[in-house]
Enzyme design. Structure first.
Site, PDB file in Angstrom:
ATOM      1  N   GLY A  35      11.015   2.056   0.699  1.00  0.00           N
ATOM      2  CA  GLY A  35      10.090   0.977   1.042  1.00  0.00           C
ATOM      3  C   GLY A  35       8.660   1.456   1.040  1.00  0.00           C
ATOM      4  O   GLY A  35       8.384   2.631   0.756  1.00  0.00           O
ATOM      5  N   VAL A  51       7.670   0.117   5.967  1.00  0.00           N
ATOM      6  CA  VAL A  51       8.739   0.956   6.551  1.00  0.00           C
ATOM      7  C   VAL A  51       8.119   2.101   7.367  1.00  0.00           C
ATOM      8  O   VAL A  51       8.513   2.357   8.515  1.00  0.00           O
ATOM      9  CB  VAL A  51       9.663   1.505   5.437  1.00  0.00           C
ATOM     10  CG1 VAL A  51      10.715   2.438   6.024  1.00  0.00           C
ATOM     11  CG2 VAL A  51      10.340   0.351   4.701  1.00  0.00           C
ATOM     12  N   GLY A  52       7.129   2.773   6.780  1.00  0.00           N
ATOM     13  CA  GLY A  52       6.485   3.902   7.481  1.00  0.00           C
ATOM     14  C   GLY A  52       5.845   3.451   8.779  1.00  0.00           C
ATOM     15  O   GLY A  52       5.995   4.094   9.825  1.00  0.00           O
ATOM     16  N   LYS A  83      11.930   7.986   5.248  1.00  0.00           N
ATOM     17  CA  LYS A  83      11.241   7.072   4.332  1.00  0.00           C
ATOM     18  C   LYS A  83      10.546   7.895   3.250  1.00  0.00           C
ATOM     19  O   LYS A  83       9.455   8.414   3.431  1.00  0.00           O
ATOM     20  CB  LYS A  83      10.186   6.217   5.055  1.00  0.00           C
ATOM     21  CG  LYS A  83       9.741   5.068   4.172  1.00  0.00           C
ATOM     22  CD  LYS A  83       8.269   4.798   4.192  1.00  0.00           C
ATOM     23  CE  LYS A  83       7.429   5.504   3.208  1.00  0.00           C
ATOM     24  NZ  LYS A  83       7.562   5.191   1.798  1.00  0.00           N
ATOM     25  N   GLU A 134       1.776  17.421   7.765  1.00  0.00           N
ATOM     26  CA  GLU A 134       1.474  18.369   6.676  1.00  0.00           C
ATOM     27  C   GLU A 134       0.604  17.610   5.690  1.00  0.00           C
ATOM     28  O   GLU A 134       1.101  16.740   4.975  1.00  0.00           O
ATOM     29  CB  GLU A 134       2.779  18.815   5.986  1.00  0.00           C
ATOM     30  CG  GLU A 134       3.719  19.601   6.859  1.00  0.00           C
ATOM     31  CD  GLU A 134       3.213  21.003   7.165  1.00  0.00           C
ATOM     32  OE1 GLU A 134       2.183  21.423   6.590  1.00  0.00           O
ATOM     33  OE2 GLU A 134       3.838  21.677   7.998  1.00  0.00           O
ATOM     34  N   GLU A 137     -10.019  16.809  -2.091  1.00  0.00           N
ATOM     35  CA  GLU A 137      -8.769  17.128  -2.786  1.00  0.00           C
ATOM     36  C   GLU A 137      -8.645  16.238  -4.019  1.00  0.00           C
ATOM     37  O   GLU A 137      -8.610  15.017  -3.918  1.00  0.00           O
ATOM     38  CB  GLU A 137      -7.587  16.875  -1.837  1.00  0.00           C
ATOM     39  CG  GLU A 137      -6.266  17.294  -2.413  1.00  0.00           C
ATOM     40  CD  GLU A 137      -5.111  17.046  -1.458  1.00  0.00           C
ATOM     41  OE1 GLU A 137      -4.992  15.934  -0.916  1.00  0.00           O
ATOM     42  OE2 GLU A 137      -4.315  17.980  -1.252  1.00  0.00           O
ATOM     43  N   CYS A 173      -0.356  20.397  -2.601  1.00  0.00           N
ATOM     44  CA  CYS A 173      -1.244  20.474  -1.431  1.00  0.00           C
ATOM     45  C   CYS A 173      -1.812  21.883  -1.290  1.00  0.00           C
ATOM     46  O   CYS A 173      -2.874  22.064  -0.730  1.00  0.00           O
ATOM     47  CB  CYS A 173      -0.464  20.089  -0.184  1.00  0.00           C
ATOM     48  SG  CYS A 173       1.079  20.996  -0.034  1.00  0.00           S
ATOM     49  N   GLY A 205       4.850   2.344   2.530  1.00  0.00           N
ATOM     50  CA  GLY A 205       4.314   3.013   3.711  1.00  0.00           C
ATOM     51  C   GLY A 205       3.874   2.054   4.804  1.00  0.00           C
ATOM     52  O   GLY A 205       4.306   2.184   5.961  1.00  0.00           O
ATOM     53  N   PRO A 206       3.030   1.082   4.462  1.00  0.00           N
ATOM     54  CA  PRO A 206       2.537   0.186   5.521  1.00  0.00           C
ATOM     55  C   PRO A 206       3.632  -0.702   6.118  1.00  0.00           C
ATOM     56  O   PRO A 206       3.399  -1.370   7.123  1.00  0.00           O
ATOM     57  CB  PRO A 206       1.482  -0.667   4.795  1.00  0.00           C
ATOM     58  CG  PRO A 206       1.087   0.144   3.605  1.00  0.00           C
ATOM     59  CD  PRO A 206       2.315   0.891   3.187  1.00  0.00           C
TER      60      PRO A 206
HETATM   61  P1  NAD Z   1       0.438   9.387   0.893  1.00  0.00           P
HETATM   62  O1  NAD Z   1      -0.190   9.832   2.164  1.00  0.00           O
HETATM   63  O2  NAD Z   1      -0.183   8.267   0.159  1.00  0.00           O
HETATM   64  O3  NAD Z   1       1.954   8.948   1.145  1.00  0.00           O
HETATM   65  C1  NAD Z   1       2.880   9.793   1.787  1.00  0.00           C
HETATM   66  C2  NAD Z   1       3.986   8.955   2.397  1.00  0.00           C
HETATM   67  O4  NAD Z   1       3.418   8.160   3.446  1.00  0.00           O
HETATM   68  C3  NAD Z   1       4.630   7.973   1.416  1.00  0.00           C
HETATM   69  O5  NAD Z   1       6.004   7.894   1.685  1.00  0.00           O
HETATM   70  C4  NAD Z   1       3.933   6.672   1.760  1.00  0.00           C
HETATM   71  O6  NAD Z   1       4.677   5.529   1.408  1.00  0.00           O
HETATM   72  C5  NAD Z   1       3.786   6.806   3.261  1.00  0.00           C
HETATM   73  N1  NAD Z   1       2.769   5.942   3.866  1.00  0.00           N
HETATM   74  C6  NAD Z   1       1.689   5.374   3.257  1.00  0.00           C
HETATM   75  N2  NAD Z   1       1.015   4.605   4.142  1.00  0.00           N
HETATM   76  C7  NAD Z   1       1.657   4.712   5.326  1.00  0.00           C
HETATM   77  C8  NAD Z   1       1.440   4.153   6.623  1.00  0.00           C
HETATM   78  N3  NAD Z   1       0.417   3.345   6.869  1.00  0.00           N
HETATM   79  N4  NAD Z   1       2.293   4.478   7.616  1.00  0.00           N
HETATM   80  C9  NAD Z   1       3.330   5.328   7.393  1.00  0.00           C
HETATM   81  N5  NAD Z   1       3.591   5.865   6.183  1.00  0.00           N
HETATM   82  C10 NAD Z   1       2.773   5.565   5.161  1.00  0.00           C
HETATM   83  O7  NAD Z   1       0.567  10.701   0.004  1.00  0.00           O
HETATM   84  P2  NAD Z   1       1.067  10.808  -1.490  1.00  0.00           P
HETATM   85  O8  NAD Z   1       0.000  10.213  -2.355  1.00  0.00           O
HETATM   86  O9  NAD Z   1       2.461  10.329  -1.598  1.00  0.00           O
HETATM   87  O10 NAD Z   1       1.091  12.423  -1.667  1.00  0.00           O
HETATM   88  C11 NAD Z   1      -0.034  13.179  -1.946  1.00  0.00           C
HETATM   89  C12 NAD Z   1      -0.666  13.740  -0.689  1.00  0.00           C
HETATM   90  O11 NAD Z   1       0.287  14.497   0.046  1.00  0.00           O
HETATM   91  C13 NAD Z   1      -1.788  14.720  -0.981  1.00  0.00           C
HETATM   92  O12 NAD Z   1      -2.899  14.459  -0.154  1.00  0.00           O
HETATM   93  C14 NAD Z   1      -1.201  16.083  -0.638  1.00  0.00           C
HETATM   94  O13 NAD Z   1      -2.111  17.064  -0.282  1.00  0.00           O
HETATM   95  C15 NAD Z   1      -0.271  15.742   0.455  1.00  0.00           C
HETATM   96  N6  NAD Z   1       0.776  16.779   0.568  1.00  0.00           N
HETATM   97  C16 NAD Z   1       0.752  17.661   1.613  1.00  0.00           C
HETATM   98  C17 NAD Z   1       1.705  18.667   1.707  1.00  0.00           C
HETATM   99  C18 NAD Z   1       1.739  19.664   2.847  1.00  0.00           C
HETATM  100  O14 NAD Z   1       2.772  20.296   3.047  1.00  0.00           O
HETATM  101  N7  NAD Z   1       0.670  19.841   3.590  1.00  0.00           N
HETATM  102  C19 NAD Z   1       2.689  18.764   0.727  1.00  0.00           C
HETATM  103  C20 NAD Z   1       2.682  17.854  -0.319  1.00  0.00           C
HETATM  104  C21 NAD Z   1       1.727  16.853  -0.383  1.00  0.00           C
END
Ligand code: NAD
Length: 471
Positions: free
Chosen positions: A200, A205-206, A169, A244, A378, A278, A202-203
């Site tokens: 899809g 499909v995820g 996803k 991550e 962050e 990140c 996050g809330p």
């Molecule tokens: P996010 O956490 O908002 O979303 C990440 C993914 O999770 C998306 O596909 C989103 O649709 C999904 N998601 C959202 N709600 C969910 C839920 N309730 N259940 C399951 N999945 C869900 O992050 P973002 O805004 O897309 O990306 C930025 C963030 O990612 C920053 O905090 C950054 O630090 C982090 N990041 C970490 C790394 C690492 O390797 N540690 C690398 C890149 C980005």
């Protein structure tokens, strides 16, 4: 305008049952670039069922067969190089140089998994026991928007190396990039069901992946807030998780640093991927005794940072991915001002002439103390906080005084001293004298930056379940 109306289940492009759509907006000028059809819970369940069925046979494949699949995956992605890079620039606003590097990371991650698989012992003698390392099962792969396809390439190739199948996803905001990846992976001719991709929310499909008893493990890259919710929601089915998450990485300039080199490196490390990284080095810890030199060099370096169209080869900072992310970064600049930090460069509003897009002025705050929100949270934009220190013990204490622990940076001419400092930092990866990446070395976070590791042998082990046989 691109219409993306298919998801990928069981070896085929299919129309999702979900009826919602999401607009893909250009970060450069707010133009609608495309529309993606969003999968729903039913679509996700179908993808999980396909991956579960495929796992029966895929988990029994030999090392040589999996190496063959990974080689095909590598070649198929390599074949779409220009499309992958262009989609990242257009849809996400990644600068050309970064998009190219991110593409190379996709390939090097797969190559590293091939290399690891060649020598990896799936059977070990431990004491009187034989330990077999079995694939963990069906993996849910959930990725963010800031380097979408390289995360997918690395996670999926690790899953394949282990003998796992996957439901992916990606971020809904990365659908154009996902489409290119879907087509490449389809062309690789992997067995049906080994990978499935559901666009899809996050809330929806995820969350369906996280709750499903048929998903054994979630490999997630994204924010710490969502990572925590995945760990909680996954607990009911005792999910294995690799998380991550975010970071607030310190960059320690040692007393003997060659500032003429170290300051440009520090600015590049802070603003990498438009600051939406990140591992961005977003806290610069500088010796108080050299603060005036540091400030002068920062002013000069940042004045020359070119902000603008990400497709221009000499652009160094492109737009924020979305209007929402732009507003979030503006909010943090306002917070820094309200907290009493001093603006050395940049500030509120867009750079002149770039008002149509989500462009932020590269911003540097000095006189920051580590208790300010701009030093603790962050920001995920090109905003650097400079914090003074007086002794090396104080620098290390400030560096470690964070809830995060993803990356850290140390710069100094005495390498032995820099290594001693690196050893005392609480971070999953410490880079000395510049940004470095090795796809064979483990990557992941201490503290609230995550759980588990990716890449190399450590990464593969996260997809395996040890089984002890005593006879
Ligand atoms: P996010 O956490 O908002 O979303 C990440 C993914 O999770 C998306 O596909 C989103 O649709 C999904 N998601 C959202 N709600 C969910 C839920 N309730 N259940 C399951 N999945 C869900 O992050 P973002 O805004 O897309 O990306 C930025 C963030 O990612 C920053 O905090 C950054 O630090 C982090 N990041 C970490 C790394 C690492 O390797 N540690 C690398 C890149 C980005």
């Amino acid at each position: 305008m691109k219409i993306i109306d298919k998801i990928y289940i069981n070896g085929a492009f299919v129309t999702p049952e979900g009826t919602e759509t999401f607009d893909l907006i250009s970060p450069v000028n707010q133009e609608v670039l495309g529309k993606v059809a969003l999968g729903n819970e039913a679509d996700t369940l179908k993808a999980i069922a396909a991956a579960k069925a495929a796992f029966k046979t895929f988990s029994q494949t030999t090392r040589e067969e999996r190496i063959g699949y990974l080689e095909r995956m590598y070649a198929a992605i390599e074949n779409r190089k220009d499309d992958m890079i262009n989609a990242m620039v257009q849809e996400y606003g990644g600068i050309l140089q970064f998009a190219k590097a991110s593409f190379e990371n996709s390939l090097s991650g797969i190559a590293a998994n091939i290399a690891v698989l060649k020598d990896f012992a799936f059977e070990k003698q431990v004491g009187s026991a034989t330990v077999l390392l079995d694939p963990v099962g069906v993996v849910g792969i959930i990725t963010p928007w800031n380097a979408s396809n390289s995360f997918i390439a690395n996670k999926l190739s690790t899953a394949i190396a282990a003998g796992c199948t996957a439901v992916i996803k990606p971020s809904e905001m990365s659908a154009i990039q996902t489409q290119v990846m879907m087509e490449a992976l389809h062309a690789a001719g992997l067995p049906a069901g080994v990978f499935n991709i559901v666009n899809g929310l996050g809330p929806v499909v995820g969350a369906t992946l996280t709750k499903s008893p048929d998903i054994s493990k979630i490999s997630f890259t994204g924010s710490t807030v969502v990572g925590k919710s995945i760990a909680k929601e996954g607990a009911d089915t005792v999910k294995r998780v690799t998380l991550e998450l975010g970071g607030k990485s310190p960059n320690i300039l040692l007393e003997d640093a060659n500032l003429e080199e170290a300051i440009p490196l520090s600015v590049a490390a802070a603003f990498m991927n438009n600051g939406q990284a990140c591992i961005a080095a977003s806290r610069l810890l500088a010796p108080a005794s050299r603060m005036e030199e540091v400030k002068a060099l920062l002013r000069k370096t940042v004045a020359n940072v070119k902000v603008g169209n990400p497709a221009d080869p000499d652009t160094q900072v492109g737009p924020m991915v979305s209007k929402k992310q732009f507003e979030r970064v503006q909010g943090y600049i306002r917070t820094g001002l309200a907290e009493g930090a001093t603006l050395l460069a940049g500030g509120l509003g867009q750079p002149a002439g770039l008002e149509a897009g989500n462009f932020v002025q590269p911003t540097v705050f000095v006189d920051v103390n580590n208790n300010m929100r701009i030093a603790r949270e962050e920001i995920f934009g090109p905003v650097l906080s400079v914090i003074p220190y007086h002794t090396i013990d104080e620098a290390i204490a400030i560096a470690n005084d964070t809830t995060y622990g993803l990356a850290a940076y140390v710069q100094g001419q005495d390498l032995a001293q820099a290594k001693k400092v690196a050893a005392r930092l609480e971070a999953g990866r410490v880079a000395i004298n510049g940004f470095k990446h090795d796809p064979m070395a483990p990557f992941g976070g201490f503290k609230q930056s995550g759980v588990g590791r990716e890449f190399g042998v450590y990464g593969l082990e996260e997809y395996l379940e040890p089984k002890t046989i005593l006879s």
